[in-house]
Write a protein that holds these residues in place. Structure first.
Motif, PDB file in Angstrom:
ATOM      1  N   GLY A  14      14.545  16.744 -20.154  1.00 38.07           N
ATOM      2  CA  GLY A  14      13.750  17.844 -20.667  1.00 38.07           C
ATOM      3  C   GLY A  14      12.564  18.112 -19.769  1.00 38.07           C
ATOM      4  O   GLY A  14      11.832  17.186 -19.397  1.00 38.07           O
ATOM      5  N   GLY A  15      12.354  19.372 -19.372  1.00 35.69           N
ATOM      6  CA  GLY A  15      11.274  19.753 -18.479  1.00 35.69           C
ATOM      7  C   GLY A  15      11.613  19.670 -17.005  1.00 35.69           C
ATOM      8  O   GLY A  15      10.827  20.092 -16.162  1.00 35.69           O
ATOM      9  N   GLN A  16      12.795  19.154 -16.686  1.00 40.09           N
ATOM     10  CA  GLN A  16      13.164  18.933 -15.282  1.00 40.09           C
ATOM     11  C   GLN A  16      13.869  20.154 -14.700  1.00 40.09           C
ATOM     12  O   GLN A  16      14.547  20.905 -15.406  1.00 40.09           O
ATOM     13  CB  GLN A  16      14.075  17.711 -15.187  1.00 40.09           C
ATOM     14  CG  GLN A  16      14.419  17.266 -13.778  1.00 40.09           C
ATOM     15  CD  GLN A  16      15.308  16.031 -13.770  1.00 40.09           C
ATOM     16  OE1 GLN A  16      15.814  15.606 -14.809  1.00 40.09           O
ATOM     17  NE2 GLN A  16      15.506  15.457 -12.600  1.00 40.09           N
ATOM     18  N   ALA A  17      13.731  20.341 -13.388  1.00 42.56           N
ATOM     19  CA  ALA A  17      14.442  21.379 -12.652  1.00 42.56           C
ATOM     20  C   ALA A  17      15.440  20.728 -11.706  1.00 42.56           C
ATOM     21  O   ALA A  17      15.339  19.533 -11.386  1.00 42.56           O
ATOM     22  CB  ALA A  17      13.464  22.260 -11.883  1.00 42.56           C
ATOM     23  N   TRP A  18      16.385  21.536 -11.217  1.00 46.03           N
ATOM     24  CA  TRP A  18      17.485  21.014 -10.402  1.00 46.03           C
ATOM     25  C   TRP A  18      18.018  22.144  -9.540  1.00 46.03           C
ATOM     26  O   TRP A  18      18.075  23.300  -9.982  1.00 46.03           O
ATOM     27  CB  TRP A  18      18.570  20.502 -11.335  1.00 46.03           C
ATOM     28  CG  TRP A  18      19.820  19.909 -10.752  1.00 46.03           C
ATOM     29  CD1 TRP A  18      20.078  18.582 -10.551  1.00 46.03           C
ATOM     30  CD2 TRP A  18      21.031  20.592 -10.385  1.00 46.03           C
ATOM     31  NE1 TRP A  18      21.363  18.408 -10.072  1.00 46.03           N
ATOM     32  CE2 TRP A  18      21.969  19.624  -9.961  1.00 46.03           C
ATOM     33  CE3 TRP A  18      21.411  21.945 -10.366  1.00 46.03           C
ATOM     34  CZ2 TRP A  18      23.244  19.945  -9.528  1.00 46.03           C
ATOM     35  CZ3 TRP A  18      22.688  22.280  -9.933  1.00 46.03           C
ATOM     36  CH2 TRP A  18      23.584  21.288  -9.512  1.00 46.03           C
ATOM     37  N   SER A  19      18.423  21.844  -8.316  1.00 53.17           N
ATOM     38  CA  SER A  19      19.082  22.849  -7.477  1.00 53.17           C
ATOM     39  C   SER A  19      20.083  22.155  -6.575  1.00 53.17           C
ATOM     40  O   SER A  19      19.900  21.001  -6.193  1.00 53.17           O
ATOM     41  CB  SER A  19      18.062  23.652  -6.648  1.00 53.17           C
ATOM     42  OG  SER A  19      17.331  22.811  -5.779  1.00 53.17           O
ATOM     43  N   LEU A  42      19.488  30.444 -12.106  1.00 52.46           N
ATOM     44  CA  LEU A  42      19.548  31.480 -11.087  1.00 52.46           C
ATOM     45  C   LEU A  42      20.643  31.105 -10.100  1.00 52.46           C
ATOM     46  O   LEU A  42      20.917  29.919  -9.881  1.00 52.46           O
ATOM     47  CB  LEU A  42      18.218  31.613 -10.345  1.00 52.46           C
ATOM     48  CG  LEU A  42      17.009  32.088 -11.154  1.00 52.46           C
ATOM     49  CD1 LEU A  42      15.738  31.963 -10.313  1.00 52.46           C
ATOM     50  CD2 LEU A  42      17.194  33.524 -11.630  1.00 52.46           C
ATOM     51  N   PHE A  43      21.252  32.119  -9.468  1.00 52.37           N
ATOM     52  CA  PHE A  43      22.355  31.891  -8.545  1.00 52.37           C
ATOM     53  C   PHE A  43      22.171  32.775  -7.314  1.00 52.37           C
ATOM     54  O   PHE A  43      21.854  33.961  -7.431  1.00 52.37           O
ATOM     55  CB  PHE A  43      23.692  32.239  -9.204  1.00 52.37           C
ATOM     56  CG  PHE A  43      23.965  31.468 -10.464  1.00 52.37           C
ATOM     57  CD1 PHE A  43      24.695  30.283 -10.429  1.00 52.37           C
ATOM     58  CD2 PHE A  43      23.501  31.924 -11.690  1.00 52.37           C
ATOM     59  CE1 PHE A  43      24.945  29.564 -11.585  1.00 52.37           C
ATOM     60  CE2 PHE A  43      23.741  31.210 -12.854  1.00 52.37           C
ATOM     61  CZ  PHE A  43      24.476  30.031 -12.803  1.00 52.37           C
ATOM     62  N   ASN A 127       9.030  26.061 -12.812  1.00 54.21           N
ATOM     63  CA  ASN A 127      10.123  25.215 -12.318  1.00 54.21           C
ATOM     64  C   ASN A 127      11.001  25.960 -11.327  1.00 54.21           C
ATOM     65  O   ASN A 127      11.419  25.407 -10.301  1.00 54.21           O
ATOM     66  CB  ASN A 127      10.962  24.710 -13.484  1.00 54.21           C
ATOM     67  CG  ASN A 127      10.455  23.399 -14.058  1.00 54.21           C
ATOM     68  OD1 ASN A 127       9.407  22.902 -13.666  1.00 54.21           O
ATOM     69  ND2 ASN A 127      11.194  22.836 -14.995  1.00 54.21           N
ATOM     70  N   PHE A 128      11.301  27.219 -11.641  1.00 53.86           N
ATOM     71  CA  PHE A 128      12.086  28.022 -10.707  1.00 53.86           C
ATOM     72  C   PHE A 128      11.373  28.109  -9.358  1.00 53.86           C
ATOM     73  O   PHE A 128      11.991  27.946  -8.298  1.00 53.86           O
ATOM     74  CB  PHE A 128      12.314  29.425 -11.265  1.00 53.86           C
ATOM     75  CG  PHE A 128      13.478  29.563 -12.197  1.00 53.86           C
ATOM     76  CD1 PHE A 128      14.631  28.806 -12.040  1.00 53.86           C
ATOM     77  CD2 PHE A 128      13.441  30.487 -13.240  1.00 53.86           C
ATOM     78  CE1 PHE A 128      15.716  28.952 -12.893  1.00 53.86           C
ATOM     79  CE2 PHE A 128      14.518  30.636 -14.101  1.00 53.86           C
ATOM     80  CZ  PHE A 128      15.651  29.869 -13.937  1.00 53.86           C
ATOM     81  N   LEU A 182      23.999  28.732  -4.127  1.00 54.25           N
ATOM     82  CA  LEU A 182      22.841  27.936  -4.487  1.00 54.25           C
ATOM     83  C   LEU A 182      22.611  28.114  -5.982  1.00 54.25           C
ATOM     84  O   LEU A 182      22.362  29.224  -6.462  1.00 54.25           O
ATOM     85  CB  LEU A 182      21.616  28.397  -3.699  1.00 54.25           C
ATOM     86  CG  LEU A 182      20.267  27.816  -4.143  1.00 54.25           C
ATOM     87  CD1 LEU A 182      20.238  26.297  -3.993  1.00 54.25           C
ATOM     88  CD2 LEU A 182      19.122  28.465  -3.379  1.00 54.25           C
ATOM     89  N   VAL A 183      22.710  27.018  -6.718  1.00 57.13           N
ATOM     90  CA  VAL A 183      22.508  27.024  -8.166  1.00 57.13           C
ATOM     91  C   VAL A 183      21.146  26.392  -8.457  1.00 57.13           C
ATOM     92  O   VAL A 183      20.850  25.301  -7.976  1.00 57.13           O
ATOM     93  CB  VAL A 183      23.623  26.235  -8.884  1.00 57.13           C
ATOM     94  CG1 VAL A 183      23.413  26.280 -10.402  1.00 57.13           C
ATOM     95  CG2 VAL A 183      24.992  26.777  -8.513  1.00 57.13           C
ATOM     96  N   VAL A 184      20.318  27.086  -9.237  1.00 55.11           N
ATOM     97  CA  VAL A 184      18.995  26.596  -9.600  1.00 55.11           C
ATOM     98  C   VAL A 184      18.909  26.541 -11.126  1.00 55.11           C
ATOM     99  O   VAL A 184      19.141  27.555 -11.796  1.00 55.11           O
ATOM    100  CB  VAL A 184      17.875  27.496  -9.037  1.00 55.11           C
ATOM    101  CG1 VAL A 184      16.506  26.914  -9.364  1.00 55.11           C
ATOM    102  CG2 VAL A 184      18.037  27.695  -7.533  1.00 55.11           C
ATOM    103  N   LEU A 185      18.580  25.363 -11.673  1.00 58.08           N
ATOM    104  CA  LEU A 185      18.513  25.167 -13.119  1.00 58.08           C
ATOM    105  C   LEU A 185      17.139  24.671 -13.525  1.00 58.08           C
ATOM    106  O   LEU A 185      16.479  23.949 -12.780  1.00 58.08           O
ATOM    107  CB  LEU A 185      19.547  24.133 -13.574  1.00 58.08           C
ATOM    108  CG  LEU A 185      21.017  24.343 -13.199  1.00 58.08           C
ATOM    109  CD1 LEU A 185      21.843  23.172 -13.710  1.00 58.08           C
ATOM    110  CD2 LEU A 185      21.539  25.656 -13.745  1.00 58.08           C
TER     111      LEU A 185
END
Length: 244
Positions: A14-19, A42-43, A127-128, A182-185
């Motif tokens: 929770g609260g984390q971002a990932w790409s 985002l993609f 985060n993004f 590129l996937v950004v979560l």
């Protein structure tokens, strides 16, 4: 964690971002372990990020207002970035955007790093921006996003309404990557979620390889427009020397 099948699995807290830069044929499965998650995404074309997910084209080409199995995510060049090959949730929001620090502060109160340290209250927009910065992107690249596991209803007058209970524990959505993407979560609260206590639950990310879409693939055949989108995508991948 590496599974025996060659699958890799990790927890997105929770609260984390990932790409991640993902290749054609790869799968990304997102599991809502608690049943109350919001994973905003985002993609981008990983080779040329000026090409990115286009919400308007995705919806109008498929005559829909939400995403589920059998639908695809179009870029602004008419190509298919990824397809939804499996979905046990049933509805993923495309229209209500993501939250920012101002909205988070109004809803949850003071939650800065200075006061909470590593438990500070992260929001989707920041985060993004952090993840995009790792790939040479910035504010202008925060475009309309997808909110997985979220449902927002639109009234006759255009008003938006949060729909509670859209997901359930263990619900999952599987994305098949169709071109280098590129996937950004970000796993952060949706701006319309009425809960006032900050505590986004962890979700599970599973990555693995699979076969390319077949001629009778559900995503390819669900709309005539999708067949053309796949043809454009496959031609582009072949032109770049890739394989499907």
């Amino acid at each position: 964690m590496t599974l025996s099948s060659g699958q890799t699995q990790e927890s997105l807290r929770g609260g984390q971002a990932w790409s991640r830069r993902m290749a054609p044929r790869q799968r990304l499965r997102i599991t809502d372990d608690a049943g109350t998650a919001c994973v905003s995404a985002l993609f981008f074309n990983a080779a040329d990020p000026l090409e990115r997910y286009n919400m308007a084209d995705t919806l109008k080409a498929q005559y829909t207002a939400f995403l589920t199995a059998g639908r695809v995510l179009y870029s602004d060049m008419g190509r298919v970035l990824c397809s939804i090959t499996d979905d046990t949730c049933g509805w993923h929001d495309t229209i209500s955007g993501c939250g920012d620090a101002t909205a988070s502060g109004r809803r949850f109160g003071e939650g800065s790093y200075q006061t909470l340290r590593n438990d500070f209250q992260r929001n989707a927009r920041d985060n993004f921006l952090i993840e995009l910065g790792k790939h040479g992107l910035g504010k202008r690249d925060v475009v309309a996003n997808v909110n997985f596991f979220v449902r927002v209803a639109v009234g006759d007058s255009g008003d938006l309404r949060w729909v509670a209970g859209n997901s359930r524990p263990g619900a999952a959505v599987e994305l098949r990557i169709e071109m280098e993407t590129l996937v950004v979560l970000t796993n952060t609260p949706h701006p319309m979620d009425p809960r006032t206590t900050y505590g986004p639950p962890a979700v599970t990310l599973s990555l693995y390889d699979g076969p390319p879409p077949a001629a009778d693939d559900r995503c390819r055949l669900s709309r005539p427009e999708n067949g053309r989108g796949f043809a454009l995508t496959e031609a582009y991948v072949a032109e770049r020397g890739g394989a499907l």
